[in-house]
Design a protein around this motif. Structure first.
Motif, PDB file in Angstrom:
ATOM      1  N   GLY A  17      -8.255  -1.984   3.902  1.00  0.00           N
ATOM      2  CA  GLY A  17      -7.302  -1.485   2.910  1.00  0.00           C
ATOM      3  C   GLY A  17      -6.671  -0.177   3.347  1.00  0.00           C
ATOM      4  O   GLY A  17      -5.474   0.047   3.159  1.00  0.00           O
ATOM      5  N   LEU A  20      -4.011  -0.919   5.691  1.00  0.00           N
ATOM      6  CA  LEU A  20      -2.829  -1.441   4.987  1.00  0.00           C
ATOM      7  C   LEU A  20      -2.024  -0.306   4.361  1.00  0.00           C
ATOM      8  O   LEU A  20      -0.795  -0.307   4.392  1.00  0.00           O
ATOM      9  CB  LEU A  20      -3.255  -2.413   3.886  1.00  0.00           C
ATOM     10  N   LEU A  21      -2.738   0.679   3.807  1.00  0.00           N
ATOM     11  CA  LEU A  21      -2.040   1.796   3.156  1.00  0.00           C
ATOM     12  C   LEU A  21      -1.189   2.564   4.162  1.00  0.00           C
ATOM     13  O   LEU A  21      -0.150   3.116   3.815  1.00  0.00           O
ATOM     14  CB  LEU A  21      -3.049   2.745   2.502  1.00  0.00           C
ATOM     15  N   VAL A  24       2.251   1.021   4.058  1.00  0.00           N
ATOM     16  CA  VAL A  24       3.136   1.127   2.886  1.00  0.00           C
ATOM     17  C   VAL A  24       3.170   2.535   2.319  1.00  0.00           C
ATOM     18  O   VAL A  24       3.585   2.735   1.195  1.00  0.00           O
ATOM     19  CB  VAL A  24       2.677   0.170   1.765  1.00  0.00           C
ATOM     20  N   ALA A  30       3.735   0.649  -4.307  1.00  0.00           N
ATOM     21  CA  ALA A  30       3.145  -0.270  -3.329  1.00  0.00           C
ATOM     22  C   ALA A  30       1.732   0.167  -2.965  1.00  0.00           C
ATOM     23  O   ALA A  30       0.835  -0.666  -2.807  1.00  0.00           O
ATOM     24  CB  ALA A  30       4.024  -0.329  -2.084  1.00  0.00           C
ATOM     25  N   THR A  34      -1.349  -2.235  -3.560  1.00  0.00           N
ATOM     26  CA  THR A  34      -2.159  -2.643  -2.407  1.00  0.00           C
ATOM     27  C   THR A  34      -3.631  -2.318  -2.639  1.00  0.00           C
ATOM     28  O   THR A  34      -4.509  -3.152  -2.436  1.00  0.00           O
ATOM     29  CB  THR A  34      -1.683  -1.903  -1.137  1.00  0.00           C
ATOM     30  N   THR A  35      -3.886  -1.081  -3.086  1.00  0.00           N
ATOM     31  CA  THR A  35      -5.277  -0.695  -3.298  1.00  0.00           C
ATOM     32  C   THR A  35      -5.921  -1.575  -4.357  1.00  0.00           C
ATOM     33  O   THR A  35      -7.050  -2.052  -4.186  1.00  0.00           O
ATOM     34  CB  THR A  35      -5.358   0.776  -3.730  1.00  0.00           C
ATOM     35  N   VAL A  38      -6.652  -5.003  -2.934  1.00  0.00           N
ATOM     36  CA  VAL A  38      -7.801  -4.976  -2.008  1.00  0.00           C
ATOM     37  C   VAL A  38      -9.112  -4.916  -2.796  1.00  0.00           C
ATOM     38  O   VAL A  38     -10.066  -5.652  -2.535  1.00  0.00           O
ATOM     39  CB  VAL A  38      -7.687  -3.775  -1.046  1.00  0.00           C
TER      40      VAL A  38
END
Lengths: 511, 457
Positions: A17, A20-21, A24, A30, A34-35, A38
């Motif tokens: 995660g 991923l952050l 974005v 976002a 996203t968080t 996840v």
């Protein structure tokens, strides 16, 4: 997918995660989505683990063990037993709720905040699944850094003081634990020739009583600070008051369970003879925590402090249950850990929500909220009653089993003919009464009476806030009405704990 | 001796190219190339399992030695990379810095291989003398001369003490080999005892162990950032390498235990306490390095098993972390203000990358898991406990706890305070960042695979 792989995924998902952050990071919405996603995926996976967990099998399930630092006997060993699985589920369950709860309360450095939350989630998860003492210690300490940043960057006015106090308190305990664990591994090597940090190997170490006592003192100090047990509790109110809402939720929901988990998984089973010898002292401290925490909660003017002190009281029950060595008491302690996680998380979310609207935590500044924001009032009453331990809520199951265990327990032989256990058990019951008193006082001034809130009109809960609280409410009633599922999964682990702590581990030649 | 030859070649090339052709810009690339090639050569030779004794009884190499050597040499790369910020023009030592650094490195690269007191002394002096000049190279700093003088006098005194001790050992044992030191340790006559104590005192002086530490904060503060970085890491490593060579195979016991435990313990406690009050990062690192010298000398308690691994691993981790902090330090037109604590306020908001690098460095130095500083400290205290010195281990650990506060203060300042200064850029910063990233990668490897690294030392 093999189950062991699933557990590894649950553990490492927050790290993915974080990656991923990084992609974005510019967009706040976002980042939050996203968080949350996840965390939600992690929860689904943890729920799968829970569903697959077989309560009829003693010992570890979903285990992985790979040598990490082979020369020192350190391995990457993870796995779950009946206790870990519940705490893993609790951690994963609270994860998405923390993110949802933080949606509007965190306004600066949003990406970095979520990075810290994910790292904290990773570290907490790691501490709960680690089956190697070195690995456990690494995760245990690694939790400090994100929490340090969360309180220090997004906290209140005295955040700097609170966050340093938090880290120094916990790190001081850990330093002595580090010395003890190094010694423990060395002692194991001396007696059995095995160099290993694996829990299962360490549980075989036979040590004379004086060594056990010293090592238990070091481990216990570290865990007791984290619980926190009176008189080592002073960091907690400061940390809670200064932490941002999501920080408080994580702190109360998961982090405080680290201490009791540590006692249950390591502190007591590793040194059973010392534990037996010190049961009266530890029990007294547990009961003092119950009563003293409740008394302090009764007189607080800061609404966050009320819940912070009530946590000290509620975790005293967990300690009492663990020390009773009675199956009901131990099971009650486990349920109480989970229950406190859910209830305290809910209460801190509620306090955070009202703080966002009124920007004050003074109890005297509030009144009549039930009429202004009725939905909020309903939820507040539910969580208050769960905290008090109303039957049908999870709080009742936990406290009831603990007290049952405390009264029926077969206390260690050297306490025979001694009234101490009985006196302490009776004193612990007064904690329930005091609990009712401070929570009802809180609810009464907060929700009823003349309206005082400075910001009129107040917005009632948004759909997001309602759903977070509704999910928590359902879980509290689920655990209160149907504790069987959880109890069945934990029964064997509780028995193992009971047996480990009851069996003497003083070497034959030293008896 | 391929790694040494490559360094020597670099030195010669630097002299020729810069003096004859006047191509000053080439100095740094040549130095980088020769240091890089030397480190690669050391690692490559170690990989092939190379063992040799080019000068029997004086100088030997084995894979373990080559790894240590390669790691120390490689750590000079970030120092060179961050030099552009301070040594960018002709009058500011554009040629001199790389030349002096490579010469000093050559001296240091001898130390892990030294089999005789003579080579040890030569290596130590060849390493130290260029550093005197390096400190004064920061022309514009008024404290530079004072700083250099302090280091010169103290370091000179250390060398004299060291030489005196060595000559006494030669006098009593008739041997220049390093095993003579072990013999002197075992002997109980006054002359041998004196010799051992003199050698130890010299090492304590070089490594800045309390009460021989007073030069370090002033010298570090007076020197420019890259030179401070070099002194705090590699020149400390040199003193420890000498100690490791002298004590190789020796089990420390008797009254020596007190000397090797009490002074380092005092160093840990005093270094950590004094660091709390420092207003500049350089002075803070100086005091923290006094504490770290304490941990390092702790490794000498008990028997020799695992001592080399513990010391080498610690030195690499510690050096990587310190260099990381210095390489990430943002530029500022005034060198004296550059590392003030106030300048670090709110760095995270000006330059998140630099702040993150410095934070990782601080947390690693503080010994917080999962950063490798923890693993390194763990390794040392494990040896101390295994040797039976439980009390010293616990006291040392509690002493190390004292250090947590000031490392966290730095993180706090960068992440939690508001920024008071504006961001500055300097042409050398990009290069320094590359150095920082190298240290970050090293730190990552040491975090994830400490077992893999240790198996190769």
């Amino acid at each position: 997918m093999s189950d062991a792989l699933l557990l590894n995924l649950v553990l490492f998902l927050p790290l993915a995660g974080v990656a991923l952050l990084a992609l974005v990071r510019a967009n706040a919405v976002a980042v939050r989505i996203t968080t949350a996603v996840v965390m939600a995926v992690q929860f689904v996976m943890a729920a799968l683990l829970y569903a697959h967990f077989d309560g009829g099998v003693a010992g570890l399930q979903f285990a992985t063990s790979v040598p990490w630092i082979a020369d020192w006997g350190v391995s990457y060993a993870i796995g779950l037993d009946g206790v870990n699985i519940l705490l893993v589920l609790l951690t994963a369950f609270l994860g998405p709720l923390v993110v949802l709860g933080a949606w509007t309360s965190i306004e600066k450095d949003i990406t970095f905040f979520h990075v810290n939350v994910l790292l904290l989630q990773f570290a907490m998860m790691g501490a709960f699944v680690a089956q190697d003492l070195f690995l456990f210690y690494v995760f245990w300490e690694a939790m400090l850094i994100p929490m340090f940043l969360i309180i220090g960057i997004w906290g209140g006015a005295r955040r700097s003081y609170a966050t340093v106090k938090f880290v120094l308190y916990t790190a001081f305990g850990s330093i002595l634990m580090l010395a003890a664990l190094i010694y423990l591994v060395w002692a194991l090597q001396q007696s059995g020739g095995v160099v290993s940090f694996a829990f299962s190997d360490l549980m075989r170490a036979e040590l004379p009583l004086n060594v056990q006592t010293t090592l238990l003192a070091a481990f216990a100090l570290s865990f007791a600070i984290k619980v926190p047990v009176v008189p080592l509790h002073t960091w907690l109110p400061d940390a809670h008051v200064e932490a941002p809402t999501p920080g408080s939720v994580i702190l109360a929901g998961v982090l405080l369970k680290m201490g009791t988990y540590g006692f249950m998984k390591l502190g007591f089973p590793l040194f059973p003879d010392a534990t037996q010898a010190f049961t009266p002292v530890l029990m007294t401290l547990a009961v003092v925590s119950i009563v003293y925490g409740a008394c302090l909660a009764l007189v607080q003017q800061d609404i966050k402090k009320i819940i912070a002190y009530s946590s000290i009281s509620h975790l005293g029950y967990v300690m009492l249950g663990l020390l009773s060595l009675d199956l009901a008491g131990i099971q009650g302690a486990i349920v109480q850990m989970v229950s406190h996680g859910l209830v305290a998380a809910g209460l801190f979310l509620l306090v955070g929500m009202v703080y966002e609207r009124c920007h004050t935590r003074e109890l005297s500044a509030y009144g009549g909220l039930a009429r202004q924001i009725p939905v909020y009032g309903v939820f507040f009453v539910i969580f208050t009653l769960a905290s008090v331990g109303l039957p049908t809520t999870s709080g009742f199951t936990g406290e009831f089993l603990v007290l049952l265990g405390a009264f029926t327990a077969a206390w260690p032989q050297h306490l025979d003919g001694n009234n101490l256990p009985l006196i302490l058990s009776i004193t612990a019951v007064t904690g329930v009464v005091l609990g009712a008193l401070y929570m009802l006082r809180f609810a009464l001034t907060f929700l009823f009476g003349p309206a005082k809130a400075p910001h009129q009109p107040l917005m009632d809960l948004s759909a997001r806030e309602k759903s977070v609280l509704a999910i928590l409410t359902v879980s509290i009633f689920a655990l209160g009405l149907f504790p069987d599922s959880a109890l069945r999964k934990t029964e064997l682990a509780a028995k193992t704990y009971q047996q480990l702590v009851s069996t003497s581990r003083i070497p034959a030649n030293a008896r | 001796m391929l790694p040494e030859h490559l360094l020597l070649g670099g030195m010669v090339l630097l002299l020729i190219v810069t003096l004859i052709s006047g191509a000053r810009g080439l100095a740094l690339p040549i130095a980088l190339l020769s240091v890089g090639a030397s480190a690669v050569a050391a690692f490559w030779l170690a990989g092939t399992g190379f063992t040799a004794q080019p000068f029997p009884g004086q100088f030997s190499v084995s894979p373990g030695i080559l790894i240590t050597k390669g790691a120390l040499i490689a750590l000079a790369l970030p120092v060179l990379l961050m030099s552009r910020t301070d040594f960018s023009t002709a009058e500011r030592g554009e040629i001199e810095f790389p030349l002096l650094l490579v010469s000093s490195l050559y001296g240091m690269s001898l130390l892990p291989s030294a089999d005789s007191a003579l080579v040890l002394f030569l290596g130590l002096e060849m390493m130290s003398i260029p550093v005197y000049a390096l400190i004064v190279l920061a022309f514009r700093r008024p404290q530079a001369a004072e700083s250099a003088l302090k280091y010169l006098v103290l370091s000179g005194a250390a060398s004299a003490t060291f030489l005196m001790g060595l000559s006494l050992i030669y006098g009593t044992t008739g041997s220049m080999g390093i095993e003579a030191f072990a013999q002197a340790l075992a002997a109980s006559d006054l002359l041998s005892r004196t010799a051992v104590v003199l050698v130890l005192l010299a090492l304590f002086l070089k490594a800045a162990v309390v009460p021989f530490h007073a030069w370090a904060p002033d010298t570090y503060e007076g020197a420019s950032v890259p030179v401070t970085a070099y002194m705090a890491t590699l020149s400390k490593a040199a003193a420890l390498m000498v100690a490791v060579r002298l004590f190789s195979g020796v089990t420390v016991s008797g009254p020596l235990v007190e000397l090797l435990a009490v002074l380092p313990l005092v160093s840990i406690v005093w270094g950590n306490i004094a660091a709390i009050r420092q207003g500049s990062l350089r002075r803070m690192i100086a005091y923290s390095s006094i504490a770290h010298a304490g941990y390092l000398f702790y490794a000498f308690l008990g028997n020799a098993d695992g001592r080399l691994e513990a010391v080498t691993f610690y030195l690499v981790v510690y050096s990587a972390a310190n260099l990381l902090a210095f390489a990430a330090l943002p530029a500022h037109p005034d060198d004296a203000v550059r590392d003030r604590m106030e300048t670090l306020d709110g760095l995270f908001h000006r330059d998140p990358f630099a702040a993150s690098l410095i934070a990782i460095a601080m947390l690693s130095l503080a010994g917080l898991p999962p950063f490798p500083g923890f693993t390194a400290k763990f390794l040392i205290f494990r040896n101390v406990m295994a040797a039976g010195y439980n009390t010293y281990a616990v006291l040392g650990l509690v002493g190390s706890f004292l250090g947590l506060y000031f490392y966290l203060r730095v993180v706090q300042r960068m992440f939690m305070n508001n920024s008071t200064v504006t961001a500055h850029t300097s042409p050398g910063m990009a290069l320094a960042r590359v150095g920082g990233v190298i240290c970050l990668l090293a730190t990552a490897v040491l975090t994830i695979a400490p077992g893999w690294v240790l198996a190769r030392i």
